[in-house]
Design an enzyme around this catalytic site. Structure first.
Site, short mmCIF file in Angstrom:
data_model
loop_
_atom_site.label_atom_id
_atom_site.label_comp_id
_atom_site.label_asym_id
_atom_site.label_seq_id
_atom_site.Cartn_x
_atom_site.Cartn_y
_atom_site.Cartn_z
CE LYS A 13 0.95 9.69 1.53
NZ LYS A 13 1.38 10.61 2.58
N GLY A 99 15.30 8.03 -0.69
CA GLY A 99 13.59 8.35 -1.70
C GLY A 99 13.37 9.79 -1.87
CB THR A 100 13.77 12.42 1.37
OG1 THR A 100 12.84 11.29 2.05
CG2 THR A 100 12.60 13.06 1.46
N PRO A 126 15.52 10.02 -7.08
CG PRO A 126 15.90 12.13 -8.11
CD PRO A 126 16.17 10.81 -8.31
CG HIS A 155 3.52 13.86 -6.97
ND1 HIS A 155 4.34 14.38 -8.17
CD2 HIS A 155 4.07 12.49 -7.59
CE1 HIS A 155 4.75 13.45 -8.65
NE2 HIS A 155 5.69 12.86 -7.86
CG HIS A 156 0.36 12.34 -2.85
ND1 HIS A 156 0.81 13.53 -1.79
CD2 HIS A 156 1.81 11.45 -3.06
CE1 HIS A 156 1.65 13.04 -1.05
NE2 HIS A 156 2.55 12.21 -2.17
CE LYS A 159 6.75 15.14 -5.08
NZ LYS A 159 7.51 14.90 -4.33
N GLY A 165 10.85 15.67 -7.61
CA GLY A 165 12.09 15.40 -7.24
C GLY A 165 12.06 15.02 -8.93
P1 NAP Z 1 5.45 10.87 4.44
O1 NAP Z 1 3.09 9.88 4.63
O2 NAP Z 1 4.15 12.50 5.17
O3 NAP Z 1 5.63 10.26 5.08
C1 NAP Z 1 6.92 10.72 5.66
C2 NAP Z 1 7.13 10.22 7.37
O4 NAP Z 1 8.32 10.84 7.96
C3 NAP Z 1 5.78 10.91 7.90
O5 NAP Z 1 5.68 9.42 8.72
C4 NAP Z 1 6.71 11.75 8.93
O6 NAP Z 1 6.11 11.97 10.38
C5 NAP Z 1 8.28 11.15 8.96
N1 NAP Z 1 9.43 12.40 9.76
C6 NAP Z 1 9.16 13.09 9.55
N2 NAP Z 1 10.38 13.54 9.62
C7 NAP Z 1 11.05 12.99 9.80
C8 NAP Z 1 12.39 12.79 10.48
N3 NAP Z 1 12.81 13.42 11.12
N4 NAP Z 1 13.11 11.13 10.83
C9 NAP Z 1 11.87 10.10 11.00
N5 NAP Z 1 10.59 10.37 10.18
C10 NAP Z 1 10.41 11.45 9.88
O7 NAP Z 1 5.61 10.69 2.83
P2 NAP Z 1 6.05 9.62 1.90
O8 NAP Z 1 4.18 9.87 0.73
O9 NAP Z 1 6.08 8.25 2.46
O10 NAP Z 1 7.51 10.67 0.93
C11 NAP Z 1 8.25 10.28 1.81
C12 NAP Z 1 9.28 10.68 0.43
O11 NAP Z 1 10.12 10.01 0.08
C13 NAP Z 1 8.92 12.41 0.26
O12 NAP Z 1 10.06 13.20 0.05
C14 NAP Z 1 8.50 12.28 -0.90
O13 NAP Z 1 8.59 12.83 -2.21
C15 NAP Z 1 8.77 10.94 -1.09
N6 NAP Z 1 9.01 10.16 -2.21
C16 NAP Z 1 9.61 9.23 -3.14
C17 NAP Z 1 9.48 8.37 -3.87
C18 NAP Z 1 10.49 7.73 -4.94
O14 NAP Z 1 10.18 7.61 -5.23
N7 NAP Z 1 11.80 8.40 -4.48
C19 NAP Z 1 8.13 7.57 -4.39
C20 NAP Z 1 7.47 8.71 -3.13
C21 NAP Z 1 7.45 9.15 -2.70
P3 NAP Z 1 5.47 13.12 11.08
O15 NAP Z 1 3.93 12.36 10.31
O16 NAP Z 1 4.83 12.42 12.58
O17 NAP Z 1 5.81 14.22 10.18
#
Ligand code: NAP
Length: 266
Positions: A13, A99-100, A126, A155-156, A159, A165
């Site tokens: 996302k 950002g993770t 974070p 959060h959704h 998560k 974070g």
């Molecule tokens: P998400 O929709 O689940 O996206 C994560 C993506 O990473 C998925 O497409 C997943 O693939 C892929 N992935 C998993 N392991 C991987 C690897 N080893 N190498 C490459 N790709 C990999 O989650 P999201 O909502 O986008 O959030 C991602 C992260 O950002 C989370 O940790 C969240 O807490 C964080 N976040 C941070 C902020 C900020 O402002 N810093 C804001 C929002 C979210 P699969 O689905 O195929 O496993």
């Protein structure tokens, strides 16, 4: 100079939003994508992006580095992989913008030392939303005067880590101003374990997970006859992208690890 950017987690996302942000930024070039499973040779092959999004996908960071030479690796993956990605990127002299969420304090210390010793900048944020960063700063300021505090983060329900974070970072900042002390009644008892939330130096953190939510946080500061509520809402992932762009540009000038956007927006 165009900044050469690679993204890990591009199908997610946040990752999808970041791909469009980098592709639309004239000062940046999306040179490659890191994935962990076969999803195609280029971004377009995933059917998640337009046909002209031709950045190649790699399963190995070393190969990605040798073939596409990125300046920056943006990580938007999962808590399980982010530490390895960040460490490996620093070893390859690629600047991580992360950002993770979900780092332990020990991992942050190790990465801070690695970044400093190798003089390769790294930004771990974070929360990339500027409003959320301001909320954290205001909470830190207010804690000096109203030290009884509870944090509610929402959060959704997809998560993976809790507390968020952002909540951990907020608690960390507040703890600079708030003397450690237990809150609530000394004989307080939980009828159901967990009812009072997580305990951070005596301050409580509550994590709500529900479909429909994006990223929201309230910091409640209570005093005699008064309550101060600081609240921030991210209604969509676009709220994070100005912080992603700022971090990509800023990390190019840094030679150490920066934890938190608040250190670069003021
Ligand atoms: P998400 O929709 O689940 O996206 C994560 C993506 O990473 C998925 O497409 C997943 O693939 C892929 N992935 C998993 N392991 C991987 C690897 N080893 N190498 C490459 N790709 C990999 O989650 P999201 O909502 O986008 O959030 C991602 C992260 O950002 C989370 O940790 C969240 O807490 C964080 N976040 C941070 C902020 C900020 O402002 N810093 C804001 C929002 C979210 P699969 O689905 O195929 O496993």
């Amino acid at each position: 100079m165009t900044i050469r950017v690679a993204i890990a987690g591009a199908r997610g996302k946040m990752g999808k939003e970041a791909v469009h942000t980098v592709m639309n930024n004239p000062e940046m070039e999306l040179v490659s994508v890191l994935d962990y499973k076969e999803v195609g040779k280029t971004l377009a092959d995933t059917n998640l992006f337009p046909a002209d999004f031709t950045a190649p996908i790699f399963l190995d960071l070393k190969e990605l580095h040798s073939k596409t030479q990125p300046d920056v690796l943006v990580d938007l993956t999962t808590p399980e992989f982010v530490y390895d990605h960040t460490k490996h990127a620093l070893e390859l002299k690629i600047r991580p913008v992360v950002g993770t969420t979900g780092f332990s304090d020990e991992e942050l210390e190790e990465l801070t030392a690695l970044s400093r010793n190798s003089k390769i900048g790294c930004i771990i944020a974070p929360n990339f939303a500027v409003g959320a960063v301001l909320m954290m700063k205001f909470a830190e300021q207010a804690a000096k005067y109203l030290p009884d505090i509870e944090i509610i983060e929402m959060h959704h329900d997809q998560k993976l880590d809790a507390p968020s974070g952002t909540a951990m970072k907020t608690a960390h900042l507040i703890s600079q101003e708030r003397p450690i002390h237990e809150q609530g009644h000394v004989r307080e008892k939980e009828t159901i374990p967990g009812a009072r939330g997580a305990n951070y130096d005596g301050m409580r953190i509550h994590s709500v997970r529900l479909p429909g939510l994006v990223a929201h946080q309230q910091v409640l500061l209570g005093g005699d006859g008064q309550l101060l509520t600081l609240r921030h809402d991210s209604f969509n992932r676009g709220s994070f992208m100005s912080g992603v762009v700022l971090s990509i540009k800023t990390v190019m000038e840094k030679e150490e690890l920066i934890y938190g956007l608040e250190h670069i927006i003021v």
